[in-house]
Write a protein that holds these residues in place. Structure first.
Motif, short mmCIF file in Angstrom:
data_model
loop_
_atom_site.label_atom_id
_atom_site.label_comp_id
_atom_site.label_asym_id
_atom_site.label_seq_id
_atom_site.Cartn_x
_atom_site.Cartn_y
_atom_site.Cartn_z
N PRO A 122 -8.40 -9.50 -30.01
CA PRO A 122 -9.81 -9.88 -30.18
C PRO A 122 -10.64 -8.70 -30.69
N LYS A 123 -11.68 -9.03 -31.44
CA LYS A 123 -12.58 -7.99 -31.95
C LYS A 123 -13.78 -7.87 -31.02
N ILE A 124 -13.80 -6.78 -30.27
CA ILE A 124 -14.87 -6.54 -29.30
C ILE A 124 -15.46 -5.16 -29.56
N LYS A 125 -16.76 -5.10 -29.61
CA LYS A 125 -17.46 -3.85 -29.89
C LYS A 125 -17.03 -2.75 -28.91
N ASN A 126 -16.70 -1.58 -29.46
CA ASN A 126 -16.36 -0.38 -28.68
C ASN A 126 -15.11 -0.52 -27.82
N MET A 127 -14.31 -1.57 -28.06
CA MET A 127 -13.03 -1.67 -27.36
C MET A 127 -12.02 -0.77 -28.07
N VAL A 128 -11.29 0.03 -27.29
CA VAL A 128 -10.34 0.99 -27.85
C VAL A 128 -8.94 0.64 -27.33
N PRO A 129 -8.12 -0.09 -28.10
CA PRO A 129 -6.75 -0.39 -27.68
C PRO A 129 -5.91 0.89 -27.69
N PHE A 130 -5.14 1.11 -26.61
CA PHE A 130 -4.38 2.36 -26.49
C PHE A 130 -3.02 2.07 -25.87
N GLU A 131 -2.03 2.80 -26.33
CA GLU A 131 -0.67 2.66 -25.81
C GLU A 131 0.04 4.02 -25.86
N PRO A 132 0.68 4.48 -24.77
CA PRO A 132 0.84 3.83 -23.47
C PRO A 132 -0.43 3.95 -22.63
N PHE A 133 -0.79 2.87 -21.96
CA PHE A 133 -2.08 2.83 -21.30
C PHE A 133 -2.08 3.49 -19.93
N ASP A 134 -0.92 3.72 -19.37
CA ASP A 134 -0.85 4.35 -18.05
C ASP A 134 -1.60 5.68 -18.03
N PHE A 135 -1.57 6.40 -19.16
CA PHE A 135 -2.29 7.67 -19.25
C PHE A 135 -3.78 7.46 -19.05
N TYR A 136 -4.36 6.44 -19.72
CA TYR A 136 -5.80 6.19 -19.59
C TYR A 136 -6.18 5.80 -18.16
N ILE A 137 -5.34 4.98 -17.52
CA ILE A 137 -5.61 4.57 -16.15
C ILE A 137 -5.62 5.80 -15.23
N LYS A 138 -4.61 6.65 -15.39
CA LYS A 138 -4.53 7.85 -14.55
C LYS A 138 -5.68 8.81 -14.88
N ARG A 139 -6.04 8.93 -16.15
CA ARG A 139 -7.15 9.82 -16.51
C ARG A 139 -8.44 9.36 -15.84
N LYS A 140 -8.69 8.05 -15.88
CA LYS A 140 -9.91 7.53 -15.27
C LYS A 140 -9.92 7.79 -13.77
N LEU A 141 -8.78 7.50 -13.11
CA LEU A 141 -8.73 7.60 -11.66
C LEU A 141 -8.65 9.04 -11.18
N TYR A 142 -7.82 9.85 -11.84
CA TYR A 142 -7.53 11.19 -11.33
C TYR A 142 -8.41 12.29 -11.92
N VAL A 143 -9.19 11.96 -12.96
CA VAL A 143 -10.16 12.94 -13.46
C VAL A 143 -11.57 12.45 -13.18
N HIS A 144 -11.95 11.30 -13.76
CA HIS A 144 -13.31 10.79 -13.59
C HIS A 144 -13.59 10.42 -12.13
N ASN A 145 -12.83 9.44 -11.60
CA ASN A 145 -13.11 8.98 -10.23
C ASN A 145 -12.90 10.09 -9.20
N MET A 146 -11.88 10.90 -9.40
CA MET A 146 -11.63 11.98 -8.46
C MET A 146 -12.78 12.99 -8.47
N GLY A 147 -13.18 13.43 -9.66
CA GLY A 147 -14.29 14.39 -9.76
C GLY A 147 -15.58 13.83 -9.20
N HIS A 148 -15.83 12.56 -9.48
CA HIS A 148 -17.03 11.88 -8.95
C HIS A 148 -17.00 11.86 -7.42
N ALA A 149 -15.82 11.56 -6.86
CA ALA A 149 -15.69 11.50 -5.40
C ALA A 149 -15.86 12.87 -4.77
N VAL A 150 -15.26 13.90 -5.36
CA VAL A 150 -15.42 15.26 -4.83
C VAL A 150 -16.90 15.64 -4.81
N CYS A 151 -17.60 15.33 -5.90
CA CYS A 151 -19.04 15.61 -5.98
C CYS A 151 -19.79 14.86 -4.88
#
Length: 403
Positions: free
Chosen positions: A197-226
């Motif tokens: 599907p064509k959706i504005k600002n959607m970024v298809p990525f493979e392998p996606f496990d990296f993006y999931i881990k980046r979000k959880l272990y960098v963004h969410n983790m840093g946010h939680a520490v703060c």
């Protein structure tokens, strides 16, 4: 073109529904909040306010309607006719929407409908596998075969920060959602069935496990520490916490530890991850967003669980022979907050029990040696500056250097 957004909350309206509408879809929200459903159907639009330290921009999201999720027939009909769909209901609510999803998929099959991709906007590793298991449990063997061929469950990495909406943010309109400017939607490219599907600002990525881990272990983790350090120092807002130079240093070091571990595991450029978390540090300073330490630090039990942002990031570091010195400061602060919230005795023994019961760490696990000494500092009321110096001292005494 028709889109279904299951969940009309902050992410549903403030991010995904907005992107669907901007991409030319008529958007049907499914929710169970009757007042919200009535308002969306009455207004046929809602405002999104994009806020930053420089000001704000108002955008009207149009061509929308809503269906009550308690009415299975209406919800199933919307799903059966959708060209694209997403969920943003919260991890703990997913199981409750499964009967409607199964009914919609069954109806779609009976009508001879084509493939349907469901973008899963839930903060959970392997959310696609969990949702597939739950849905298929509701289907017959024939329906399961059709599901496997035609239903794509695509995980997404939700980076946009949307705080709890206050009356001030609503500014007289209960449908208004205030959000930060960031609006990119990374999704699992490999999970889609049929045409992408064509959706504005959607970024298809493979392998996606990296993006999931980046979000959880960098963004969410840093946010939680703060957030947990903000709670310890009696700050109300994330921007107040990150404005403290010592907290900022700890958060930055924690995110760098995780970033280096991710580069080791996924062979991604370190420079890209460094730029990513530097951008996050800037985004945390958004005063207009008024995101609270209490919201970001909510549910410490889940955030301390073995695969989640704190324990999971630390275990990833150890897997790559990287010392999670600064992540452990956030973990100790989360343990301190968990014990406080549950009115348990603040003691080293109790903290050890939390590491065992909540973090699922065996007694004597290496993380005990990182977390418990810092927890003792919190117990003694030591300042954040001294805690930062303590962590730097650990590094200088032989721990693997990060900065």
């Amino acid at each position: 073109m028709k889109a279904v957004m299951y969940g009309a909350g902050n992410i549903g309206r403030g991010f995904i529904g907005m992107l669907f509408s901007a991409s030319g879809y008529e958007v049907t929200f499914i929710d169970v909040a009757e007042n919200l459903i009535d308002a969306l159907n009455r207004e046929k639009k809602y405002p999104v306010r994009i806020v930053s330290n420089e000001g704000f921009e108002d955008i009207e999201v149009e061509h929308i309607s809503a269906v009550n999720g308690n009415h299975t027939g209406a919800a199933a009909e919307a799903i059966a006719e959708a060209d694209i769909m997403a969920t943003a209901v919260g991890v703990n609510i997913l199981k409750y929407i499964v009967p409607n999803l199964a009914a919609g998929i069954r109806s779609r099959m009976e009508k001879g409908g084509g493939p349907l991709n469901i973008i899963i906007c839930e903060n959970l590793i392997d959310a696609d596998k969990l949702l597939a298991k739950l849905i298929k449990a509701e289907l017959t063997e024939t329906e399961q075969l059709w599901f496997d061929k035609n239903i794509g469950l695509a995980e997404a990495s939700i980076g946009r920060m949307v705080p709890v909406q206050t009356e001030e943010m609503k500014a007289g309109n209960p449908l208004r959602i205030c959000v930060e400017p960031y609006d990119f939607l990374p999704v699992d490219k490999a999970a889609f069935k049929g045409e992408m599907p064509k959706i504005k600002n959607m970024v298809p990525f493979e392998p996606f496990d990296f993006y999931i881990k980046r979000k959880l272990y960098v963004h969410n983790m840093g946010h939680a520490v703060c957030a947990y350090l903000g709670l310890y120092t009696h700050r109300d807002y994330i921007f107040e916490a990150i404005d403290d130079a010592d907290i900022q240093s700890i958060v930055q070091n924690a995110m760098l530890e995780s970033a280096i571990a991710l580069t080791h595991k996924y062979h991604m450029p370190t420079e890209d991850l460094v730029r990513h978390f530097q951008n996050l540090l800037y985004r945390f300073t958004n005063r207009a967003l008024k995101d609270t330490c209490r919201r970001v630090g909510a549910d410490p039990r889940r955030k301390l669980s073995p695969a989640d942002r704190l324990t999971g990031a630390s275990l990833l570091c150890l897997e790559g022979s990287i010392s999670p010195v600064f992540i452990s400061i956030g973990t100790a602060a989360a343990v301190y907050e968990y014990i406080r919230e549950n009115s348990l005795p603040q003691s080293a023994e109790q903290a050890g029990m939390v590491l065992e019961d909540v973090c699922a760490l065996e007694k004597g696990h290496p993380l005990y040696d990182y977390v418990l000494p810092v927890y003792q500092l919190f117990l003694d009321g030591v300042s954040i500056r001294e805690i930062r110096r303590f962590a730097e001292g650990l590094r200088e005494k032989g721990q693997k250097a990060v900065i």
